[in-house]
Design an enzyme around this catalytic site. Structure first.
Site, PDB file in Angstrom:
ATOM      1  N   CYS A  15     -25.632 -16.858  24.942  1.00  0.00           N
ATOM      2  CA  CYS A  15     -26.249 -17.701  26.430  1.00  0.00           C
ATOM      3  C   CYS A  15     -25.501 -16.534  27.303  1.00  0.00           C
ATOM      4  O   CYS A  15     -25.529 -17.674  28.533  1.00  0.00           O
ATOM      5  CB  CYS A  15     -25.510 -19.097  26.381  1.00  0.00           C
ATOM      6  SG  CYS A  15     -23.815 -19.227  26.511  1.00  0.00           S
ATOM      7  N   TYR A  58     -13.874 -14.567 -28.281  1.00  0.00           N
ATOM      8  CA  TYR A  58     -12.581 -13.796 -28.219  1.00  0.00           C
ATOM      9  C   TYR A  58     -11.581 -14.459 -29.522  1.00  0.00           C
ATOM     10  O   TYR A  58     -10.145 -13.520 -29.341  1.00  0.00           O
ATOM     11  CB  TYR A  58     -12.104 -12.937 -27.180  1.00  0.00           C
ATOM     12  CG  TYR A  58     -12.353 -14.225 -26.333  1.00  0.00           C
ATOM     13  CD1 TYR A  58     -11.098 -14.460 -25.736  1.00  0.00           C
ATOM     14  CD2 TYR A  58     -12.809 -14.240 -24.822  1.00  0.00           C
ATOM     15  CE1 TYR A  58     -10.579 -15.921 -24.946  1.00  0.00           C
ATOM     16  CE2 TYR A  58     -12.595 -14.939 -24.169  1.00  0.00           C
ATOM     17  CZ  TYR A  58     -11.643 -16.003 -24.281  1.00  0.00           C
ATOM     18  OH  TYR A  58     -11.703 -16.636 -23.080  1.00  0.00           O
ATOM     19  N   CYS A  84     -21.614 -13.318  26.402  1.00  0.00           N
ATOM     20  CA  CYS A  84     -21.911 -14.453  25.029  1.00  0.00           C
ATOM     21  C   CYS A  84     -23.712 -13.398  24.199  1.00  0.00           C
ATOM     22  O   CYS A  84     -24.253 -13.594  25.463  1.00  0.00           O
ATOM     23  CB  CYS A  84     -22.131 -15.854  25.367  1.00  0.00           C
ATOM     24  SG  CYS A  84     -22.842 -16.461  24.114  1.00  0.00           S
ATOM     25  N   LYS A 111      -7.431  -4.732 -14.829  1.00  0.00           N
ATOM     26  CA  LYS A 111      -8.952  -4.977 -13.647  1.00  0.00           C
ATOM     27  C   LYS A 111      -9.252  -3.855 -13.524  1.00  0.00           C
ATOM     28  O   LYS A 111      -8.566  -2.570 -12.529  1.00  0.00           O
ATOM     29  CB  LYS A 111      -8.840  -5.772 -12.524  1.00  0.00           C
ATOM     30  CG  LYS A 111      -8.642  -7.457 -13.225  1.00  0.00           C
ATOM     31  CD  LYS A 111      -9.187  -7.846 -13.637  1.00  0.00           C
ATOM     32  CE  LYS A 111     -10.422  -8.240 -12.085  1.00  0.00           C
ATOM     33  NZ  LYS A 111      -9.958  -9.851 -12.366  1.00  0.00           N
ATOM     34  N   GLU A 127      -9.359  -5.373 -25.820  1.00  0.00           N
ATOM     35  CA  GLU A 127     -11.070  -5.907 -25.801  1.00  0.00           C
ATOM     36  C   GLU A 127     -11.434  -5.998 -24.153  1.00  0.00           C
ATOM     37  O   GLU A 127     -10.749  -5.470 -22.858  1.00  0.00           O
ATOM     38  CB  GLU A 127     -10.627  -7.360 -25.943  1.00  0.00           C
ATOM     39  CG  GLU A 127     -10.398  -7.599 -27.373  1.00  0.00           C
ATOM     40  CD  GLU A 127     -10.254  -8.302 -27.508  1.00  0.00           C
ATOM     41  OE1 GLU A 127     -10.563  -9.684 -26.730  1.00  0.00           O
ATOM     42  OE2 GLU A 127      -8.860  -9.306 -28.183  1.00  0.00           O
ATOM     43  N   CYS A 150     -23.018 -23.428  24.912  1.00  0.00           N
ATOM     44  CA  CYS A 150     -23.944 -22.230  23.840  1.00  0.00           C
ATOM     45  C   CYS A 150     -24.053 -23.088  22.851  1.00  0.00           C
ATOM     46  O   CYS A 150     -24.271 -23.395  21.502  1.00  0.00           O
ATOM     47  CB  CYS A 150     -22.687 -21.221  23.777  1.00  0.00           C
ATOM     48  SG  CYS A 150     -23.739 -19.970  22.704  1.00  0.00           S
ATOM     49  N   LYS A 194     -13.275  -6.993 -21.023  1.00  0.00           N
ATOM     50  CA  LYS A 194     -12.839  -8.183 -20.032  1.00  0.00           C
ATOM     51  C   LYS A 194     -14.327  -8.805 -19.844  1.00  0.00           C
ATOM     52  O   LYS A 194     -15.016  -8.106 -18.859  1.00  0.00           O
ATOM     53  CB  LYS A 194     -12.300  -8.004 -19.149  1.00  0.00           C
ATOM     54  CG  LYS A 194     -11.758  -9.771 -18.483  1.00  0.00           C
ATOM     55  CD  LYS A 194     -10.765  -9.312 -17.665  1.00  0.00           C
ATOM     56  CE  LYS A 194     -10.045 -11.180 -16.741  1.00  0.00           C
ATOM     57  NZ  LYS A 194     -11.349 -11.480 -16.212  1.00  0.00           N
ATOM     58  N   CYS A 196     -16.872 -17.610  23.025  1.00  0.00           N
ATOM     59  CA  CYS A 196     -17.724 -17.610  24.485  1.00  0.00           C
ATOM     60  C   CYS A 196     -17.735 -19.361  24.775  1.00  0.00           C
ATOM     61  O   CYS A 196     -17.046 -19.732  24.172  1.00  0.00           O
ATOM     62  CB  CYS A 196     -19.852 -18.164  23.420  1.00  0.00           C
ATOM     63  SG  CYS A 196     -20.378 -18.941  24.220  1.00  0.00           S
ATOM     64  N   ASP A 209     -17.395 -10.287 -17.626  1.00  0.00           N
ATOM     65  CA  ASP A 209     -17.399 -10.986 -16.472  1.00  0.00           C
ATOM     66  C   ASP A 209     -18.183 -12.508 -16.722  1.00  0.00           C
ATOM     67  O   ASP A 209     -19.327 -12.180 -16.219  1.00  0.00           O
ATOM     68  CB  ASP A 209     -17.214 -10.178 -15.753  1.00  0.00           C
ATOM     69  CG  ASP A 209     -17.167 -11.037 -14.535  1.00  0.00           C
ATOM     70  OD1 ASP A 209     -16.773 -11.761 -14.013  1.00  0.00           O
ATOM     71  OD2 ASP A 209     -17.759  -9.848 -13.438  1.00  0.00           O
TER      72      ASP A 209
HETATM   73  S1  IVH Z   1      -8.029 -13.829 -23.858  1.00  0.00           S
HETATM   74  C1  IVH Z   1      -4.184 -16.121 -23.068  1.00  0.00           C
HETATM   75  N1  IVH Z   1      -9.676 -11.525 -23.995  1.00  0.00           N
HETATM   76  O1  IVH Z   1     -10.806 -13.699 -18.938  1.00  0.00           O
HETATM   77  C2  IVH Z   1      -6.063 -15.259 -23.501  1.00  0.00           C
HETATM   78  N2  IVH Z   1     -10.632 -13.741 -21.976  1.00  0.00           N
HETATM   79  O2  IVH Z   1      -7.921 -14.774 -17.550  1.00  0.00           O
HETATM   80  C3  IVH Z   1      -6.589 -15.858 -22.315  1.00  0.00           C
HETATM   81  N3  IVH Z   1     -11.541 -13.237 -20.967  1.00  0.00           N
HETATM   82  O3  IVH Z   1     -10.717 -16.981 -18.460  1.00  0.00           O
HETATM   83  C4  IVH Z   1      -8.020 -15.122 -22.678  1.00  0.00           C
HETATM   84  N4  IVH Z   1     -13.237 -11.403 -22.027  1.00  0.00           N
HETATM   85  O4  IVH Z   1     -12.188 -16.019 -19.869  1.00  0.00           O
HETATM   86  C5  IVH Z   1      -9.485 -12.590 -23.488  1.00  0.00           C
HETATM   87  N5  IVH Z   1     -12.034 -10.135 -24.183  1.00  0.00           N
HETATM   88  C6  IVH Z   1     -11.348 -10.913 -23.897  1.00  0.00           C
HETATM   89  C7  IVH Z   1     -11.463 -12.020 -22.212  1.00  0.00           C
HETATM   90  C8  IVH Z   1     -11.617 -12.686 -21.552  1.00  0.00           C
HETATM   91  C9  IVH Z   1     -13.267 -12.702 -20.971  1.00  0.00           C
HETATM   92  C10 IVH Z   1     -11.916 -14.462 -19.929  1.00  0.00           C
HETATM   93  C11 IVH Z   1     -11.357 -15.243 -20.229  1.00  0.00           C
HETATM   94  C12 IVH Z   1     -10.265 -15.867 -19.447  1.00  0.00           C
HETATM   95  C13 IVH Z   1     -10.110 -15.198 -18.072  1.00  0.00           C
HETATM   96  C14 IVH Z   1      -8.653 -14.429 -17.851  1.00  0.00           C
END
Ligand code: IVH
Length: 672
Positions: free
Chosen positions: A414, A230, A411, A317, A114, A434, A116, A429, A118
């Site tokens: 000053c 999710y 500095c 990540k 999925e 100062c 992630k 400094c 932000d």
């Molecule tokens: S699953 C144990 N799915 O990412 C399962 N998290 O550290 C934990 N996040 O705080 C979460 N998209 O808020 C999951 N598709 C996704 C996500 C997701 C964003 C965030 C979530 C969590 C952090 C993971």
């Protein structure tokens, strides 16, 4: 009450819910604005005529008018875990190996990948299909209740149609997801804020996090928050797979990000990750990676969790986003400790949702290592921590004869001599007067997390120092004597001077740990200040203490003790402290006054939501001689139970510990 009104209201609500779903969840409008407004008005009118029929799940009840005074805490019965991170294909392959090692041999493992998102995670609790509470993640076991704000997000259903998922017999359930803001909407919001002179948000995530914790849901409703969910958790139902879980969420009418993918093996996961590493630029919202979850719930259960994250999921990540720009100037800034730090000023460039025009270069060694020079083209990046940094210089683009960057020889503020302590890379400094140092120290003293003097910000402090009103933070408490002259300062006026004087007076109430922190002693952060204040109870005791005694305090090490020692050995600092004492600041810890011995020796555990804050309840227990602990055992005397108690309640029952309500507690301490 006429039955027809009730029926009409229900029909209108269902129509509006359907249109909301089409518009906000599916992005596929099924009505024009005019007709929608007509339906909405009609419902509003009927509800006004029949106020007894208004229910919290009505589409008219998204925006409440009450301000949230305190955010109640909500216990997450199932902890909101976080994920361990991975940054390379190799780490993902290792994850796959660990998963397989944790399962009976030869079991086939499928994954769901999925995006992630932000943003900020949120938990939504539904009872009988109706949204009851929404809470932030908090520390994973306790979050803050933000229901009024979450209700304003139009893609969050206030009521779900359970008949869509009949065979799952869902009754009460919890949904977890991520609240976010689209990049374009975030930009517009920041533009508006800029034109109104308000502070800008650093990125869409900060903007969502700040908004969800606002006190006024009416303002939240105007902010373009959205959600992707999710996970569906329910005690009545168990799903076989994460894939199925997402499908049920969709059926219930939740907004699920449609880019999830069922992968038959880790190679397919890697392909998914690589594809999104580039495709993410095209998304209207920010993602910071991919979440990979073992698809089978049974396998998830076998794998279980370690400390704060599950063994069955991992975050991949993305590499930090980079941009190219040029260094217009390298400036040297003097901070409150006198440290002279280089800052690169760039040609402004857009990077990961915000405009970057400067970045710290930390120290001369860092400049020399990367050989950064004025006029250079550089690659900059912003990691998850939002702070931009220079990654490298693009040497091919360097201009001929560009001069090497050298540290200043005096500095920059000053012109006093500089010195470099042994074993340190920083230069300082040496002039204690100062203006840059003085300004920095006063700023630290007045800051929100220290003395919190509202109105005494950077620009006013700079003016006051330049005009000679302030030579040290102790002078703040003498500003009152110059009231008439302050009023004459451009743009200040009588009202703001009065407010400032009031804020200065109010700061005298700050407890000793804050005052100790505000002094700005090197290495004495707020945590160390708290520990020192608790241990020594007064500045006089702390000043008398030797290095060894100071280091006896838990978590206080040699750098703090040496720094305290050197601070107190300077006569001018002692004079400043004396001045502050005379002004009435608190240099002694406040003891929680004991009002009775009724609870002497008794230990308490608190669980669930109380009518007062936990801190307040703790104070009450302590002031009657009791103790509050966090882990329950058979030696615990009482478990004080509020609404929605957590697992400690069940544990108390098992252990046979006495369980009392808030009322019973009140009786206990009112006995005499
Ligand atoms: S699953 C144990 N799915 O990412 C399962 N998290 O550290 C934990 N996040 O705080 C979460 N998209 O808020 C999951 N598709 C996704 C996500 C997701 C964003 C965030 C979530 C969590 C952090 C993971």
């Amino acid at each position: 009450m006429s039955n027809t009104a009730k029926e009409k209201i229900e029909i209108l609500r269902n129509k509006i819910r359907e249109h909301d779903y089409n518009y906000y969840v599916l992005a596929n409008p099924s009505i024009n604005d005019y007709d929608y407004d007509k339906l909405y008005k009609e419902l509003e009118n009927l509800e006004n005529e029949n106020p007894n029929l208004i229910s919290p799940d009505s589409p008219t009840q998204r925006v409440g008018s009450d301000l949230t005074k305190v955010f109640n805490s909500v216990e997450h019965k199932i902890p909101m875990l976080s994920l361990s991170n991975s940054y390379s294909e190799e780490e993902l392959i290792n994850f796959d190996r660990r998963v397989k090692e944790g399962l009976p041999s030869n079991e086939v493992v499928e994954y769901v990948a999925e995006l992630k998102i932000d943003g900020v995670s949120v938990s939504l609790k539904y009872e009988n299909g109706i949204l009851k509470t929404a809470a932030t993640r908090g520390d994973g076991s306790t979050g803050e209740e933000v229901t009024a704000n979450v209700k304003t997000i139009r893609s969050v259903p206030l009521k779900v149609n359970l008949s869509n998922t009949d065979n799952y017999s869902l009754i009460d359930f919890e949904v977890r997801g991520e609240i976010y803001m689209e990049v374009e909407a975030f930009r517009k919001l920041n533009e508006e804020r800029e034109s109104e002179g308000e502070k800008l948000f650093a990125n869409p995530r900060n903007s969502s996090a700040g908004t969800i914790k606002m006190q006024d849901p009416k303002i939240v409703a105007k902010r373009p928050l959205d959600i992707f969910v999710y996970s569906l958790l329910s005690v009545n139902t168990s799903f076989n797979t994460q894939f199925e879980n997402l499908k049920v969420l969709e059926k219930l009418g939740f907004k699920v990000n449609s880019n999830y993918n069922l992968c038959n093996n880790i190679n397919e996961v890697l392909q998914y990750c690589n594809a999104w590493e580039t495709k993410r630029e095209k998304l209207p919202y920010e993602i910071d990676g991919v979440v990979i979850k073992v698809n089978s719930i049974k396998q998830q259960q076998i794998l279980g969790s370690i400390a704060k994250s599950p063994r069955w999921a991992i975050a991949y990540k993305f590499k930090a986003k980079q941009a190219e720009t040029s260094v217009k100037e390298i400036r040297w800034q003097v901070g409150r400790t006198g440290a002279v730090t280089p800052v690169a000023e760039f040609e402004p460039v857009l990077l990961a949702g915000s405009t970057i025009s400067r970045a710290t270069l930390h120290n001369i060694e860092e400049i020399q290592r990367k050989d950064i020079r004025r006029g250079d083209s550089v690659l900059i990046e912003k990691g998850g921590d939002v702070i931009p940094k220079v990654v490298s210089v693009i040497l091919d683009k360097r201009k001929k004869n560009s001069p090497l960057t050298l540290p200043p020889d005096k500095c920059p503020v000053c012109a006093s001599p500089l010195y470099k302590p042994e074993n340190e890379v920083m230069i300082y400094c040496e002039n204690n007067l100062c203006p840059a140092k003085v300004k920095g120290q006063i700023q630290h003293f007045a800051a929100r997390n220290a003395m919190d003097i509202e109105g005494l910000g950077e620009s006013l402090i700079n003016q006051f120092v330049d005009l000679g009103f302030l030579n040290s933070y102790a002078d703040i408490y003498e500003l009152i004597n110059h009231k008439d002259r302050l009023i004459e300062i451009e743009k200040l006026g009588e009202k703001s001077v009065s407010n400032l004087i009031e804020a200065i007076e109010k700061s005298k109430e700050k407890p000793f740990p804050k005052v100790l922190f505000a002094l700005g002693i090197r290495y004495v952060g707020i945590g160390a200040a708290q520990k020192l204040a608790e241990h020594f109870e007064s500045i006089d005791n702390l000043m008398k203490a030797g290095i060894e005694q100071i280091e006896e305090v838990h978590d206080i090490g040699p750098s703090v003790s040496a720094s305290l020692n050197s601070f107190f050995s300077i006569q001018k600092n002692i004079q400043t402290i004396d001045k502050l004492k005379k002004a009435g600041l608190k240099f002694i810890s406040e003891k929680k006054e004991k009002v009775s011995n009724l609870l002497d020796g008794k230990t308490f555990i608190i669980t669930g939501t109380l009518s007062i804050s936990r801190e307040e309840m703790k104070d009450r227990i302590i002031s009657s001689g009791g103790k509050v602990t966090s882990s329950i055992s058979k030696n615990t005397d009482y478990v004080l139970v509020g609404e929605n108690p957590g697992s400690k309640f069940e544990k108390a029952q098992k252990l046979g510990v006495k369980i009392i309500s808030e009322d019973e507690f009140s009786k206990l301490i009112e006995k005499n």
